[in-house]
Design a protein around this motif. Sequence first.
Motif, PDB file in Angstrom:
ATOM      1  N   ASN A   9       0.814  -1.226   0.000  1.00  0.00           N
ATOM      2  CA  ASN A   9       0.000   0.000   0.000  1.00  0.00           C
ATOM      3  C   ASN A   9       0.844   1.271   0.000  1.00  0.00           C
ATOM      4  O   ASN A   9       0.334   2.356   0.292  1.00  0.00           O
ATOM      5  CB  ASN A   9      -0.972   0.025   1.194  1.00  0.00           C
ATOM      6  CG  ASN A   9      -1.883  -1.182   1.228  1.00  0.00           C
ATOM      7  OD1 ASN A   9      -2.404  -1.590   0.198  1.00  0.00           O
ATOM      8  ND2 ASN A   9      -2.054  -1.760   2.405  1.00  0.00           N
ATOM      9  N   GLY A  10       2.134   1.138  -0.355  1.00  0.00           N
ATOM     10  CA  GLY A  10       3.023   2.302  -0.351  1.00  0.00           C
ATOM     11  C   GLY A  10       2.796   3.263  -1.501  1.00  0.00           C
ATOM     12  O   GLY A  10       3.318   4.374  -1.497  1.00  0.00           O
ATOM     13  N   TYR A  11       1.985   2.834  -2.499  1.00  0.00           N
ATOM     14  CA  TYR A  11       1.734   3.686  -3.664  1.00  0.00           C
ATOM     15  C   TYR A  11       0.280   4.158  -3.739  1.00  0.00           C
ATOM     16  O   TYR A  11      -0.143   4.727  -4.750  1.00  0.00           O
ATOM     17  CB  TYR A  11       2.079   2.939  -4.952  1.00  0.00           C
ATOM     18  CG  TYR A  11       3.522   2.515  -5.042  1.00  0.00           C
ATOM     19  CD1 TYR A  11       4.538   3.467  -5.100  1.00  0.00           C
ATOM     20  CD2 TYR A  11       3.875   1.167  -5.053  1.00  0.00           C
ATOM     21  CE1 TYR A  11       5.863   3.091  -5.172  1.00  0.00           C
ATOM     22  CE2 TYR A  11       5.204   0.788  -5.124  1.00  0.00           C
ATOM     23  CZ  TYR A  11       6.190   1.742  -5.178  1.00  0.00           C
ATOM     24  OH  TYR A  11       7.504   1.368  -5.239  1.00  0.00           O
ATOM     25  N   THR A  12      -0.485   3.926  -2.680  1.00  0.00           N
ATOM     26  CA  THR A  12      -1.918   4.222  -2.705  1.00  0.00           C
ATOM     27  C   THR A  12      -2.210   5.678  -3.041  1.00  0.00           C
ATOM     28  O   THR A  12      -3.055   5.980  -3.896  1.00  0.00           O
ATOM     29  CB  THR A  12      -2.568   3.871  -1.349  1.00  0.00           C
ATOM     30  OG1 THR A  12      -2.363   2.486  -1.092  1.00  0.00           O
ATOM     31  CG2 THR A  12      -4.053   4.168  -1.380  1.00  0.00           C
ATOM     32  N   ASP A  13      -1.522   6.619  -2.390  1.00  0.00           N
ATOM     33  CA  ASP A  13      -1.766   8.048  -2.636  1.00  0.00           C
ATOM     34  C   ASP A  13      -1.467   8.426  -4.075  1.00  0.00           C
ATOM     35  O   ASP A  13      -2.202   9.220  -4.685  1.00  0.00           O
ATOM     36  CB  ASP A  13      -0.925   8.902  -1.681  1.00  0.00           C
ATOM     37  CG  ASP A  13      -1.412   8.817  -0.245  1.00  0.00           C
ATOM     38  OD1 ASP A  13      -2.551   8.365  -0.034  1.00  0.00           O
ATOM     39  OD2 ASP A  13      -0.645   9.188   0.658  1.00  0.00           O
ATOM     40  N   LEU A  14      -0.391   7.864  -4.627  1.00  0.00           N
ATOM     41  CA  LEU A  14      -0.039   8.166  -6.009  1.00  0.00           C
ATOM     42  C   LEU A  14      -1.048   7.530  -6.971  1.00  0.00           C
ATOM     43  O   LEU A  14      -1.450   8.156  -7.961  1.00  0.00           O
ATOM     44  CB  LEU A  14       1.377   7.669  -6.319  1.00  0.00           C
ATOM     45  CG  LEU A  14       1.895   7.930  -7.735  1.00  0.00           C
ATOM     46  CD1 LEU A  14       1.816   9.410  -8.086  1.00  0.00           C
ATOM     47  CD2 LEU A  14       3.337   7.442  -7.876  1.00  0.00           C
ATOM     48  N   GLU A  15      -1.451   6.306  -6.697  1.00  0.00           N
ATOM     49  CA  GLU A  15      -2.442   5.635  -7.544  1.00  0.00           C
ATOM     50  C   GLU A  15      -3.754   6.411  -7.576  1.00  0.00           C
ATOM     51  O   GLU A  15      -4.395   6.535  -8.624  1.00  0.00           O
ATOM     52  CB  GLU A  15      -2.693   4.218  -7.039  1.00  0.00           C
ATOM     53  CG  GLU A  15      -1.549   3.257  -7.311  1.00  0.00           C
ATOM     54  CD  GLU A  15      -1.783   1.882  -6.696  1.00  0.00           C
ATOM     55  OE1 GLU A  15      -1.389   0.888  -7.316  1.00  0.00           O
ATOM     56  OE2 GLU A  15      -2.350   1.821  -5.591  1.00  0.00           O
ATOM     57  N   ASN A  16      -4.148   6.962  -6.430  1.00  0.00           N
ATOM     58  CA  ASN A  16      -5.381   7.745  -6.367  1.00  0.00           C
ATOM     59  C   ASN A  16      -5.275   9.047  -7.151  1.00  0.00           C
ATOM     60  O   ASN A  16      -6.285   9.599  -7.608  1.00  0.00           O
ATOM     61  CB  ASN A  16      -5.736   8.056  -4.906  1.00  0.00           C
ATOM     62  CG  ASN A  16      -6.141   6.814  -4.129  1.00  0.00           C
ATOM     63  OD1 ASN A  16      -6.566   5.827  -4.714  1.00  0.00           O
ATOM     64  ND2 ASN A  16      -5.994   6.864  -2.817  1.00  0.00           N
ATOM     65  N   PHE A  17      -4.050   9.550  -7.316  1.00  0.00           N
ATOM     66  CA  PHE A  17      -3.834  10.803  -8.038  1.00  0.00           C
ATOM     67  C   PHE A  17      -3.891  10.609  -9.552  1.00  0.00           C
ATOM     68  O   PHE A  17      -4.312  11.497 -10.291  1.00  0.00           O
ATOM     69  CB  PHE A  17      -2.475  11.398  -7.629  1.00  0.00           C
ATOM     70  CG  PHE A  17      -2.094  12.613  -8.412  1.00  0.00           C
ATOM     71  CD1 PHE A  17      -2.657  13.851  -8.133  1.00  0.00           C
ATOM     72  CD2 PHE A  17      -1.173  12.531  -9.453  1.00  0.00           C
ATOM     73  CE1 PHE A  17      -2.307  14.984  -8.864  1.00  0.00           C
ATOM     74  CE2 PHE A  17      -0.817  13.642 -10.187  1.00  0.00           C
ATOM     75  CZ  PHE A  17      -1.385  14.876  -9.887  1.00  0.00           C
ATOM     76  N   ILE A  18      -3.451   9.460 -10.030  1.00  0.00           N
ATOM     77  CA  ILE A  18      -3.337   9.216 -11.473  1.00  0.00           C
ATOM     78  C   ILE A  18      -4.714   9.064 -12.119  1.00  0.00           C
ATOM     79  O   ILE A  18      -5.563   8.309 -11.646  1.00  0.00           O
ATOM     80  CB  ILE A  18      -2.469   7.968 -11.733  1.00  0.00           C
ATOM     81  CG1 ILE A  18      -1.019   8.278 -11.341  1.00  0.00           C
ATOM     82  CG2 ILE A  18      -2.540   7.537 -13.197  1.00  0.00           C
ATOM     83  CD1 ILE A  18      -0.080   7.118 -11.472  1.00  0.00           C
ATOM     84  N   GLU A  19      -4.917   9.807 -13.230  1.00  0.00           N
ATOM     85  CA  GLU A  19      -6.196   9.804 -13.935  1.00  0.00           C
ATOM     86  C   GLU A  19      -6.092   9.048 -15.259  1.00  0.00           C
ATOM     87  O   GLU A  19      -5.059   9.076 -15.930  1.00  0.00           O
ATOM     88  CB  GLU A  19      -6.645  11.237 -14.229  1.00  0.00           C
ATOM     89  CG  GLU A  19      -6.898  12.100 -13.016  1.00  0.00           C
ATOM     90  CD  GLU A  19      -7.312  13.493 -13.410  1.00  0.00           C
ATOM     91  OE1 GLU A  19      -8.205  13.631 -14.278  1.00  0.00           O
ATOM     92  OE2 GLU A  19      -6.733  14.457 -12.875  1.00  0.00           O
ATOM     93  N   LYS A  20      -7.177   8.414 -15.637  1.00  0.00           N
ATOM     94  CA  LYS A  20      -7.248   7.701 -16.903  1.00  0.00           C
ATOM     95  C   LYS A  20      -7.112   8.679 -18.069  1.00  0.00           C
ATOM     96  O   LYS A  20      -7.728   9.741 -18.081  1.00  0.00           O
ATOM     97  CB  LYS A  20      -8.584   6.966 -17.005  1.00  0.00           C
ATOM     98  CG  LYS A  20      -8.741   6.106 -18.243  1.00  0.00           C
ATOM     99  CD  LYS A  20     -10.065   5.361 -18.216  1.00  0.00           C
ATOM    100  CE  LYS A  20     -10.229   4.463 -19.432  1.00  0.00           C
ATOM    101  NZ  LYS A  20     -11.520   3.723 -19.399  1.00  0.00           N
ATOM    102  N   GLY A  21      -6.272   8.344 -19.051  1.00  0.00           N
ATOM    103  CA  GLY A  21      -6.102   9.177 -20.237  1.00  0.00           C
ATOM    104  C   GLY A  21      -5.118  10.316 -20.080  1.00  0.00           C
ATOM    105  O   GLY A  21      -4.793  10.995 -21.066  1.00  0.00           O
TER     106      GLY A  21
END
Length: 354
Positions: free
Chosen positions: A182-194
């Motif tokens: 779960n160390g990348y959760t904040d970054l994953e939530n930031f990334i948008e499709k497209g």
Amino acid sequence: MTLQDLGYNESLETYKIENGLDAFEVGRISLEHKERYVIKTPDAEFDAELIGNIKFTAKSRYDFPAVGDWVAFIEYDKGKALIHNVLPRHSILERQAVGKSGQVQIIATNINYALIVQAVDRDFNLNRLERYLAICNASKVEPIIILSKIDLITKAELKERLNQINDRLKNVKIIPVSSLPNGYTDLENFIEKGKTYCLLGSSGVGKSTLLNGLSGKELMKTSHISTSVNKGRHTTTHRELIVLKSGGILIDNPGMREIGVTDISGGLETTFDIILEYAKQCKFKDCSHEHEIGCAVQEALKNGDIDTASFFNFKKIKREKDHFESDTLERKKKDKNLGKLIKNVQKQRRNTKY
């Protein structure tokens, strides 16, 4: 997957129609190597090369495709294609070409966000972060600082790193990450499709590990941490465009030891806006901000309103910018003189009677 999932938009479609490119397919450059390219479409990938007209009419590096570009192409054999047109770019992330005076290296194009990765251990360097911010601001690409390897330091040390960044670099989003579960959760939530994200950073800061974590599989090999320097050995050797499981588009980059700035119009003004605001108050318009009477910048330095380290970094980057501009003008002058010489020789040959 659709073209829109790869970042295609209405303005690119309008350009395609208005320029008579309806008969061509469109795709995005995912790999580049010595004028050989890989084009990615929603359904396939193509090994591609340029048509002769692009090669012979190109005036600079900007006329050639780069990773991130949209191109119009025709498939002439199974899995093989010819590139006929490079569609307009909305951003170009670039730096000085290493060892080539007055020339640029395009890092990637059509970028929405630059993910500036810096490890919190021995690699941590505020001057380098400012350099990355300068090239991002010049390219109109929004910078995001990714602090990696936070599992290697204490919470108190992480807080200190965050304070150092916030004290010197204003209004920049910071996302701490680690390779722990779960160390990348904040970054994953930031990334948008497209949307397209470009990884920037030195060798060994954890870019490949981060890419693997975001993709959910091992796309890039990672090396063991060196006990002598306490960081991973660099493994990425080329630029590559990758579509993540979240739908975001990520461009990975080899580690950059040198981050030489180009003319970066607007980059310095945005990155060092506090210094330049004080500079407007100087008594003399051509103030060097060194020893002049009435220098508002020197006064602000004495009062602690301008960070001293940031000021010296600004001076260094500005010197590089001015030197680059001088080299570029000299190269253009030489190219112009060479062009005149070639024309004169051709004219003499036409006038010679055999």
